[in-house]
Design an enzyme around this catalytic site. Structure first.
Site, mmCIF file in Angstrom:
data_model
loop_
_atom_site.group_PDB
_atom_site.id
_atom_site.type_symbol
_atom_site.label_atom_id
_atom_site.label_comp_id
_atom_site.label_asym_id
_atom_site.label_seq_id
_atom_site.Cartn_x
_atom_site.Cartn_y
_atom_site.Cartn_z
ATOM 1 N N MET A 283 -3.558 13.160 -8.507
ATOM 2 C CA MET A 283 -2.643 14.083 -9.169
ATOM 3 C C MET A 283 -1.597 13.309 -9.964
ATOM 4 S SD MET A 283 -2.148 17.485 -6.880
ATOM 5 C CE MET A 283 -0.982 16.802 -5.721
ATOM 6 N N HIS B 170 0.745 4.974 -7.507
ATOM 7 C CA HIS B 170 1.401 3.853 -6.839
ATOM 8 C C HIS B 170 0.327 2.875 -6.363
ATOM 9 C CE1 HIS B 170 0.078 5.900 -3.223
ATOM 10 N NE2 HIS B 170 0.805 6.970 -3.530
ATOM 11 N N ASP B 171 0.730 1.865 -5.595
ATOM 12 C CA ASP B 171 -0.209 0.827 -5.178
ATOM 13 C C ASP B 171 -1.331 1.372 -4.297
ATOM 14 O OD1 ASP B 171 1.137 -1.080 -6.595
ATOM 15 O OD2 ASP B 171 2.185 -1.957 -4.878
ATOM 16 N N GLY B 172 -1.070 2.461 -3.596
ATOM 17 C CA GLY B 172 -2.136 3.075 -2.811
ATOM 18 C C GLY B 172 -3.261 3.584 -3.697
ATOM 19 N N HIS B 173 -2.896 4.205 -4.808
ATOM 20 C CA HIS B 173 -3.906 4.652 -5.778
ATOM 21 C C HIS B 173 -4.647 3.457 -6.377
ATOM 22 C CE1 HIS B 173 -1.032 8.171 -6.017
ATOM 23 N NE2 HIS B 173 -2.175 8.788 -5.793
ATOM 24 N N ASP C 182 -4.654 10.778 3.886
ATOM 25 C CA ASP C 182 -4.902 12.214 4.019
ATOM 26 C C ASP C 182 -6.164 12.396 4.862
ATOM 27 O OD1 ASP C 182 -2.749 13.321 2.274
ATOM 28 O OD2 ASP C 182 -3.778 12.117 0.773
ATOM 29 N N LEU D 194 2.426 4.503 1.683
ATOM 30 C CA LEU D 194 2.765 4.804 0.299
ATOM 31 C C LEU D 194 2.346 6.230 -0.042
ATOM 32 C CD1 LEU D 194 1.903 1.527 -1.665
ATOM 33 C CD2 LEU D 194 3.972 2.152 -0.414
ATOM 34 N N SER D 195 3.207 6.919 -0.759
ATOM 35 C CA SER D 195 2.953 8.304 -1.153
ATOM 36 C C SER D 195 3.786 8.636 -2.374
ATOM 37 C CB SER D 195 3.320 9.261 -0.008
ATOM 38 O OG SER D 195 3.313 10.604 -0.448
#
Length: 284
Positions: free
Chosen positions: A30, A34-37, A152, A186-187
């Site tokens: 969405m 961030h670094d998680g993506h 998630d 991270l979120s």
């Protein structure tokens, strides 16, 4: 990197890629990356010839209009990050292309049971919105693999079930949670935190880790572990919202035959609802 905003152009490129026999990976997001993506993107890049990242703030999965309105839209910055990661295509449609008649009367995909338990119970319609948009993206992009974050946990379980039930020939890859140095997962919603709240936020992970140790020790019941965690979160300045210990493979209550447990925690901190999870192997 090509940014695609319309369905006809996306279909044109997907048709060509299929004719060329390319292996396609999809990373649905969405935005507000961030670094998680980026970890998802890197995993996709390692597994496929072509990486497609979708950026779409999906109105169907928001249960509150104010939450949808304030969700960060950072398309330009997102595209700059993705270009550095050698992403091939960014698919960024407008809502009217995805839901021509709006979301109210739209055809939807519902995954019974898992959609209404746990997070689904506190966010009515959320998972129906998730399964619907992911199904649409699968139909449009026709990926060989799709990467989702393990943060998630319930969403990943829902997508795996949907893929199995609907017969999608798509490999679903779960990518481990990326954390800040202090343990906070991270979120995109971490951006809602003030500087002072950000210092408090790692308490969620600390409480979750303590729960894992208590579960392994087998000295307390799950109810006692949850009650202690709720008190500890509140003492740390967070507001416990939902804390669960479930079978990691079924998301049902733990039983004598459970081999893995998953700790699912959610807490409010200011305007941010933070979630996290941890899988615990249960000794024989």
């Amino acid at each position: 990197m090509l940014i695609i905003e319309t369905l006809p152009l996306l279909r044109q490129h997907i048709r060509r890629l299929r004719q060329e026999g390319k292996r396609i990976a999809l990373v649905p997001t969405m935005g507000n990356l961030h670094d998680g993506h980026m970890k998802l993107v890197d995993e996709a890049r390692a597994r496929a010839d072509v990486v497609v990242v979708s950026i779409f703030v999906n109105p169907m999965q928001f249960d509150r209009a104010d939450d949808l309105a304030r969700y960060p839209r950072t398309l330009q910055e997102d595209c700059e990050k993705l270009k550095k990661r050698h992403v091939d295509f960014v698919f960024s449609p407008v809502p009217s292309d995805i839901y021509p008649q709006g979301t109210e009367g739209a055809t939807y995909v519902d995954v019974p049971g898992i959609s209404t338990m746990l997070e689904g119970a506190s966010r009515p319609g959320h998972f129906r919105g998730v399964s619907t948009i992911v199904s649409k993206l699968f139909n449009l992009v026709q990926p060989d693999i799709a990467c989702f974050g393990e943060k998630d946990f319930q969403q990943l379980a829902l997508i795996r079930k949907m893929v199995a039930d609907m017969g999608y020939d798509i490999e679903i890859v779960g990518v481990p949670i990326v954390r800040a140095k202090d343990g906070l997962a991270l979120s995109s919603r971490n951006g809602y935190l003030t500087a002072d709240q950000r210092k408090i936020a790692p308490g969620l992970c600390k409480v979750m880790n303590a729960m894992a140790e208590q579960l392994k020790a087998k000295e307390l019941t799950t109810e006692e572990i949850v009650a202690l965690a709720e008190q500890e979160l509140n003492d740390k300045g967070l507001r416990a919202d939902d804390i669960q210990i479930r079978d990691a493979d079924t998301l049902l209550e733990l039983s004598a035959t459970s081999k893995r447990a998953v700790i699912l925690v959610a807490a409010w901190l200011g305007q941010a609802r933070l979630i996290d999870n941890k899988v615990v192997e249960l000794a024989e």
